[in-house]
Design a protein around this motif. Structure first.
Motif, short mmCIF file in Angstrom:
data_model
loop_
_atom_site.label_atom_id
_atom_site.label_comp_id
_atom_site.label_asym_id
_atom_site.label_seq_id
_atom_site.Cartn_x
_atom_site.Cartn_y
_atom_site.Cartn_z
N ARG A 61 -11.46 -3.99 16.65
CA ARG A 61 -11.40 -4.93 15.93
C ARG A 61 -11.85 -4.87 14.99
NH1 ARG A 61 -14.04 -7.47 20.18
NH2 ARG A 61 -13.37 -8.62 21.69
N GLU A 62 -12.98 -3.73 13.78
CA GLU A 62 -13.51 -3.49 13.01
C GLU A 62 -12.33 -2.91 12.02
OE1 GLU A 62 -17.07 -1.33 13.23
OE2 GLU A 62 -18.07 -3.88 13.72
N LEU A 63 -11.73 -1.89 13.18
CA LEU A 63 -11.22 -1.17 12.41
C LEU A 63 -9.32 -2.14 12.26
CD1 LEU A 63 -9.18 1.45 11.44
CD2 LEU A 63 -8.78 2.03 14.35
N LEU A 64 -9.24 -2.87 13.01
CA LEU A 64 -8.02 -3.97 13.08
C LEU A 64 -7.94 -4.53 11.23
CD1 LEU A 64 -5.00 -4.32 14.07
CD2 LEU A 64 -6.26 -5.95 15.04
N TYR A 65 -9.07 -5.11 11.44
CA TYR A 65 -9.58 -6.04 10.43
C TYR A 65 -9.42 -4.95 9.54
CZ TYR A 65 -12.13 -8.66 6.94
OH TYR A 65 -12.41 -9.50 5.93
N SER A 66 -9.63 -4.33 9.17
CA SER A 66 -10.01 -3.02 7.77
C SER A 66 -8.19 -2.72 7.42
CB SER A 66 -10.43 -1.54 8.05
OG SER A 66 -10.06 -0.53 6.78
N LEU A 67 -7.45 -2.37 8.87
CA LEU A 67 -5.51 -2.32 8.27
C LEU A 67 -4.88 -3.13 7.83
CD1 LEU A 67 -5.67 0.25 11.45
CD2 LEU A 67 -5.04 0.84 9.54
N ASN A 68 -5.34 -3.89 8.77
CA ASN A 68 -4.82 -5.11 7.40
C ASN A 68 -5.38 -5.81 7.04
OD1 ASN A 68 -3.31 -6.19 9.84
ND2 ASN A 68 -4.99 -7.49 11.39
N LEU A 69 -6.30 -5.16 6.01
CA LEU A 69 -6.92 -6.29 4.54
C LEU A 69 -6.16 -5.15 3.76
CD1 LEU A 69 -9.27 -7.74 3.26
CD2 LEU A 69 -10.75 -6.01 3.30
N HIS A 70 -6.47 -4.09 4.33
CA HIS A 70 -5.57 -3.12 3.16
C HIS A 70 -4.33 -3.59 3.54
CE1 HIS A 70 -10.11 -1.94 2.94
NE2 HIS A 70 -9.67 -1.06 2.22
N CYS A 71 -3.76 -3.07 4.35
CA CYS A 71 -1.48 -2.91 4.59
C CYS A 71 -0.95 -4.37 4.83
CB CYS A 71 -1.48 -1.58 5.48
SG CYS A 71 -2.19 -0.29 4.49
N GLY A 72 -1.54 -5.41 5.43
CA GLY A 72 -1.49 -6.03 6.33
C GLY A 72 -0.44 -6.76 5.00
N ASP A 73 0.13 -7.30 4.19
CA ASP A 73 1.12 -7.74 3.22
C ASP A 73 2.67 -6.14 3.41
OD1 ASP A 73 0.23 -5.49 2.06
OD2 ASP A 73 0.82 -6.26 0.05
N LYS A 74 2.62 -5.35 4.00
CA LYS A 74 3.33 -5.07 4.24
C LYS A 74 3.57 -3.85 5.86
CE LYS A 74 2.93 -2.05 -0.67
NZ LYS A 74 2.66 -1.60 -1.00
#
Length: 341
Positions: A61-74
């Motif tokens: 979950r923490e990894l998914l949150y980090s990925l979405n935070l930094h790359c979620g717009d793309k």
């Protein structure tokens, strides 16, 4: 644990995701190995002896949150947690279970952590399509949009309940519905595209859809587009039919003009003339002449009826014009036509 996306990754994106991944794992002893298995799947083998099983989901979950935070717009991500490797579960089976888990995003969408593998009872796309297709075909013939959408939703629910990791089998079920829809469009003369040509295009379109919901929406959208076109075509036919009916009833009216026809069929004169020409291939005046000539031919059978009376009976005040019009259309004068009857 694999992470997936919905757009193609370039090298810069891949490196950025690897950096975020490494930072999220923190303790290097946690991960024995990680790397891309192909363009969109990042596998990570973790040491279960250093991480409690209960912690896997929280790390994911923490990894998914980090990925979405930094790359979620793309990008869109999903994470699947496979079974723990053991003597009874070889490493390759553990990896396959993680892959099967992350593929659940096809059925539920990205942005989630999946830990349970798909159920042992698989979705039989061929059987489901065989059950739905006949009803789908009949609902199209009945022009029952509500029933058509209900059938698509029934297929979607069954696919989501008994999800199959081989998503192309699921796509094929929806593809079959789209081909039936294309046949319906051809029957109604809404398209002239050959099925063999359309088949390739439709399969390409279906193959690019990443989720079950997008498949469902794509089919529903196509159904709505076909029925919208069909309703418009039916409405056009009704308007043209109304013009034809009015002319057949009022052909004897000496004041019959395209303007009077348009006024009495609630259409603008320019629109009516353009629509009539488009749908019939002839002008309103040409059709009016055809109707009048057919009536004149019937009256010519009555030999006691004089030619000027026939002209008047079909809405023409000038007998000479009537004779000229008649000869232009038939190659004979009214008198000659009568003699040959």
């Amino acid at each position: 644990m694999p992470a997936s996306r919905q757009v193609r990754l370039d090298d810069t994106m891949r490196e950025s995701i690897e950096s975020l991944f490494a930072a999220s794992l923190g303790d290097s002893e946690r991960a024995a190995f990680y790397g891309y298995s192909d363009d969109d799947l990042l596998f990570c083998l973790m040491d279960a002896e250093t991480i409690a099983s209960s912690d896997f989901k929280q790390i994911a979950r923490e990894l998914l949150y980090s990925l979405n935070l930094h790359c979620g717009d793309k990008l869109s991500f999903a994470i699947g947690i496979g079974r723990e490797s053991s003597p009874s579960v070889p490493l390759h089976e553990a990896c396959l279970s993680a892959l099967a888990a992350v593929q659940s995003q096809f059925y539920f969408g990205a942005g989630l952590v999946f830990s349970e593998p798909p159920p042992t009872v698989r979705f039989d796309a061929s059987s489901a399509a065989a059950n739905v297709c006949p009803d789908f075909h009949q609902a199209l013939r009945d022009e029952n949009e509500a029933e058509i959408e209900a059938l698509i939703d029934r297929l979607t629910l069954e696919a989501r309940t008994l999800r199959d990791p081989e998503t192309d089998r699921v796509r094929n079920a929806y593809f079959r519905l789209l081909m039936i829809l294309h046949e319906f469009a051809m029957e109604k003369k809404l398209t002239v595209i050959d099925p063999s040509q359309e088949e390739s295009f439709i399969w390409q379109e279906v193959g690019e859809l990443c989720t079950l919901d997008s498949l469902r929406d794509y089919v529903v959208g196509n159904v709505q587009a076909v029925f919208s076109q069909y309703k418009e075509s039916t409405a056009v036919n009704a308007r043209v039919g109304g013009v034809m009916h009015y002319i057949k009833i009022h052909y004897a009216d000496k004041e019959l003009t395209t303007k009077s026809i348009a006024d009495n069929t609630y259409l603008s004169q320019s629109y009516m003339c353009a629509l009539f020409k488009k749908e019939t291939g002839k002008t309103v005046n040409e059709y009016m002449t055809e109707v009048r000539l057919e009536k004149a031919k019937e009256l010519l059978k009555e030999r006691h009826v004089k030619l000027y009376e026939i002209a008047s009976a079909i809405g023409i005040t000038d007998p000479n014009y009537f004779s000229s019009m008649f000869k232009k259309a038939t190659g004979l004068t009214p008198s000659q036509y009568r003699e040959r009857m």
